[in-house]
Design an enzyme around this catalytic site. Sequence first.
Site, PDB file in Angstrom:
ATOM      1  N   CYS A   2       0.862  -1.181   0.000  1.00 56.03           N
ATOM      2  CA  CYS A   2       0.000   0.000   0.000  1.00 56.03           C
ATOM      3  C   CYS A   2       0.899   1.233   0.000  1.00 56.03           C
ATOM      4  CB  CYS A   2      -0.854   0.016   1.265  1.00 56.03           C
ATOM      5  SG  CYS A   2      -1.788  -1.482   1.516  1.00 56.03           S
ATOM      6  N   ARG A  27       1.439   1.746  -6.025  1.00 51.66           N
ATOM      7  CA  ARG A  27       1.634   0.738  -4.962  1.00 51.66           C
ATOM      8  C   ARG A  27       0.340   0.024  -4.607  1.00 51.66           C
ATOM      9  NH1 ARG A  27       6.359   1.321  -2.139  1.00 51.66           N
ATOM     10  NH2 ARG A  27       5.458   0.306  -0.327  1.00 51.66           N
ATOM     11  N   TRP A  74      -3.686  -1.654  -1.251  1.00 56.19           N
ATOM     12  CA  TRP A  74      -3.576  -2.866  -2.063  1.00 56.19           C
ATOM     13  C   TRP A  74      -3.946  -3.998  -1.103  1.00 56.19           C
ATOM     14  CZ3 TRP A  74      -0.785  -7.429  -2.501  1.00 56.19           C
ATOM     15  CH2 TRP A  74      -0.953  -8.071  -3.719  1.00 56.19           C
ATOM     16  N   ASN A 100       0.883  -0.158   6.088  1.00 53.89           N
ATOM     17  CA  ASN A 100       1.328  -0.893   4.901  1.00 53.89           C
ATOM     18  C   ASN A 100       2.038  -2.133   5.424  1.00 53.89           C
ATOM     19  OD1 ASN A 100       2.295  -1.824   2.467  1.00 53.89           O
ATOM     20  ND2 ASN A 100       4.126  -0.536   2.541  1.00 53.89           N
ATOM     21  N   GLY A 101       1.528  -3.325   5.063  1.00 52.42           N
ATOM     22  CA  GLY A 101       2.170  -4.570   5.509  1.00 52.42           C
ATOM     23  C   GLY A 101       1.115  -5.586   5.929  1.00 52.42           C
ATOM     24  N   GLU A 481       7.546 -19.682 -21.546  1.00 55.51           N
ATOM     25  CA  GLU A 481       7.456 -18.355 -20.905  1.00 55.51           C
ATOM     26  C   GLU A 481       8.607 -17.467 -21.357  1.00 55.51           C
ATOM     27  OE1 GLU A 481       5.563 -16.452 -19.560  1.00 55.51           O
ATOM     28  OE2 GLU A 481       6.786 -15.025 -18.437  1.00 55.51           O
ATOM     29  N   LYS A 485       8.151 -13.826 -23.244  1.00 53.26           N
ATOM     30  CA  LYS A 485       8.775 -12.583 -22.756  1.00 53.26           C
ATOM     31  C   LYS A 485       9.498 -11.883 -23.894  1.00 53.26           C
ATOM     32  CE  LYS A 485       7.073 -11.833 -19.596  1.00 53.26           C
ATOM     33  NZ  LYS A 485       6.035 -12.744 -19.517  1.00 53.26           N
ATOM     34  N   GLU A 488       6.955 -10.551 -26.627  1.00 55.22           N
ATOM     35  CA  GLU A 488       6.002  -9.473 -26.308  1.00 55.22           C
ATOM     36  C   GLU A 488       6.673  -8.140 -26.010  1.00 55.22           C
ATOM     37  OE1 GLU A 488       3.520  -9.841 -22.809  1.00 55.22           O
ATOM     38  OE2 GLU A 488       4.971 -11.101 -21.829  1.00 55.22           O
ATOM     39  N   HIS A 504      11.989 -34.072 -34.725  1.00 53.61           N
ATOM     40  CA  HIS A 504      10.773 -34.400 -35.498  1.00 53.61           C
ATOM     41  C   HIS A 504      10.379 -33.260 -36.427  1.00 53.61           C
ATOM     42  CE1 HIS A 504      10.302 -38.058 -33.182  1.00 53.61           C
ATOM     43  NE2 HIS A 504      10.596 -37.347 -32.109  1.00 53.61           N
ATOM     44  N   LYS A 603      -2.366  -4.637 -19.995  1.00 58.81           N
ATOM     45  CA  LYS A 603      -1.960  -5.375 -18.801  1.00 58.81           C
ATOM     46  C   LYS A 603      -2.999  -6.420 -18.415  1.00 58.81           C
ATOM     47  CE  LYS A 603       0.476  -6.728 -15.415  1.00 58.81           C
ATOM     48  NZ  LYS A 603       1.589  -7.645 -15.747  1.00 58.81           N
TER      49      LYS A 603
HETATM   50  C1  AGP Z   1       2.264 -11.977 -19.916  1.00 58.62           C
HETATM   51  O1  AGP Z   1       3.491 -11.289 -19.854  1.00 58.62           O
HETATM   52  C2  AGP Z   1       1.147 -11.127 -20.475  1.00 58.62           C
HETATM   53  N1  AGP Z   1       1.010  -9.912 -19.794  1.00 58.62           N
HETATM   54  C3  AGP Z   1      -0.166 -11.898 -20.620  1.00 58.62           C
HETATM   55  O2  AGP Z   1       0.099 -13.081 -21.326  1.00 58.62           O
HETATM   56  C4  AGP Z   1      -0.856 -12.279 -19.285  1.00 58.62           C
HETATM   57  O3  AGP Z   1      -0.100 -13.256 -18.618  1.00 58.62           O
HETATM   58  C5  AGP Z   1      -2.246 -12.856 -19.627  1.00 58.62           C
HETATM   59  O4  AGP Z   1      -2.990 -11.862 -20.278  1.00 58.62           O
HETATM   60  C6  AGP Z   1      -2.999 -13.357 -18.399  1.00 58.62           C
HETATM   61  O5  AGP Z   1      -3.222 -12.287 -17.524  1.00 58.62           O
HETATM   62  P1  AGP Z   1      -3.696 -12.635 -16.022  1.00 58.62           P
HETATM   63  O6  AGP Z   1      -2.578 -13.418 -15.403  1.00 58.62           O
HETATM   64  O7  AGP Z   1      -3.924 -11.312 -15.389  1.00 58.62           O
HETATM   65  O8  AGP Z   1      -4.941 -13.458 -16.115  1.00 58.62           O
END
Ligand code: AGP
Length: 608
Positions: A2, A27, A74, A100-101, A481, A485, A488, A504, A603
């Site tokens: 927070c 935060r 938060w 906060n904590g 993953e 990274k 994206e 294969h 996001k």
């Molecule tokens: C990952 O780096 C991306 N931001 C995206 O794939 C994300 O993981 C996906 O949209 C799922 O989001 P969530 O974990 O909030 O459900």
Amino acid sequence: MCGIVGYVGGREAVEVLLDGLRRLEYRGYDSAGVAVLNGQGLKLAKAVGRLANLEAELKQNPVHGNVGIGHTRWATHGAPSVRNSHPHVSYDNRLGLIHNGIIENYRELKAELQGQGVKFQSDTDTEVVAHLVARVYQGDLLKALAEVLPRLRGAYALAMVHEGEPGRVVATRMGSPLVIGVGEGENFLASDVPALLKYTRRVIFLEEGQLADLGREGVRLHGPDLSLLPAKVHVTDLTLDAAEKDGFEHFMLKEIHEQPRALAETIRGRITDGRLDLAELGLTAETLKRVRRVALVACGTSLYASMVGKHLFERFTRLPAETWSASEFRYADPVIDDSVLVVAVSQSGETADTLEALRLAKARNALSLSICNVMGSSIPRTCDGTLYTRAGPEIGVASTKAYTTQLAAFALLAGGIGRLLGRVSEAREAELVQGLMRLPGQVKALLDKDIVAVKRCAKKYKDVFNFMYIGRHFNHPTAMEGALKLKEISYIHAECYAGGEMKHGPLALVDANLPTIAIAPRGGTREKLLSNVQEIKARSGVVVLVATEGDAAAKELADYLIEIPDCAEELSPILAVVPLQLLAYYTATQLGRDVDKPRNLAKSVTVE
Ligand code: AGP
């Protein structure tokens, strides 16, 4: 985490408090509130959601005074709501407090206070502190706070005001940050420097366990025994933007470096006396008796975490486990009934496909759990129980600390359920517990090591058009993953395969222009993955090899060797992904990409 702020001086306190909270909203933004003293007692204003809602509330019902505290929340305990928003008020309505904590022993303190007739207004851990301080208050707020502190366990940055002392703000910290701003005839406090920079650059970083006593004319620091301490005033040269990122260039890099603390928070309170402790989920052997299969639903990075989760569930519970892309699950008419445990995984808790997949599973009577990072978001509110990752707000679009804390949460969940089902021995459980407890330090050591190989590789290959990522078993999802990274945030294409799949077909892609990132930490498939690396090398492929420290064979084979600390195979994805996060980050920054807000993405994908 927070954001907290405090002010004592000659200005309108609300103005200063709101300005500080705006700088701290990254935060946490579940709710916000202020408490102000104006000679006629304690005046409060609170609102759920973003700070703008509190500003609107204050426009309607202004609050005047020159002393006050403010908070942007938060949520960790108690869903986002007005009643759970800070500041919290003592039973006599004379003391306002922000925090906060996490107060870990709040349940026992709450029971003690309720036994003495105290009526609680919220579901939070924080409220207990307001009542405890009020109970011993005899005209000196600092003294009352010092008397209560020894009873608190957990992490806290606390600030409080009392209508009996209208020119005073008192604060302390243990495990959560707190910085004092020193002005002329006015003084400030905040969780972080950004909130102070508009008014002063003279700051005092409160040390663990210290108490701060702020008046209009000055700041006094005390030890826990109230002894007076010297105050070291620094003049900060931080710019506002740099300060919000803690001096890191991007939120993504800051969040990569927050992983040790985030992992510690995920584990905190879930290991008690050396045993896995999932009491918060209310799961029993009885509830789990009906479960014959586990289905994990998620999207994107959370889906790759679920792929590791699948292996963890099968290893520790011996229940068959499957992973589903939530957008596929929704339309595949999956075979789900009351013998299935469905686990929805989501950082934001708002991803539309994952939420709808969860609703479909519930409609078919599945037992439902979630692993989530945002308290009170839609997904946790829809399922039977949630294991929160407590990683703090993740601002960078590319998920990093959410991913590693999801993996730790899966290890806790699978290990805990395996124990409830009697499929994990005490020795096995102890091994897993030790491995989890070592993780924050191991990630820190990894981050402290200036991984030169990562930066060299990023520099050398930033202009290639294709990368290949390969891994096996627990680290096939790590390869997925790592590839995501890179894609994206640098916009470079990356293929990803289980190592055994290369011959294969994908091996045809290999030549001197295709860098392959191979993940081969100590574990059951290391030898096989190193054979895949040899196949690639035999065709002039370049290999960046992620391996366990001291692996001589890996050192022999690698064009670029990235060493990670030794750990159990089941936990190796948490360590192995860190250099891949950094490789993506440094490649993208070399290319001048907008790392925190990559093109075409958002996001949280709250639409289909
Ligand atoms: C990952 O780096 C991306 N931001 C995206 O794939 C994300 O993981 C996906 O949209 C799922 O989001 P969530 O974990 O909030 O459900």
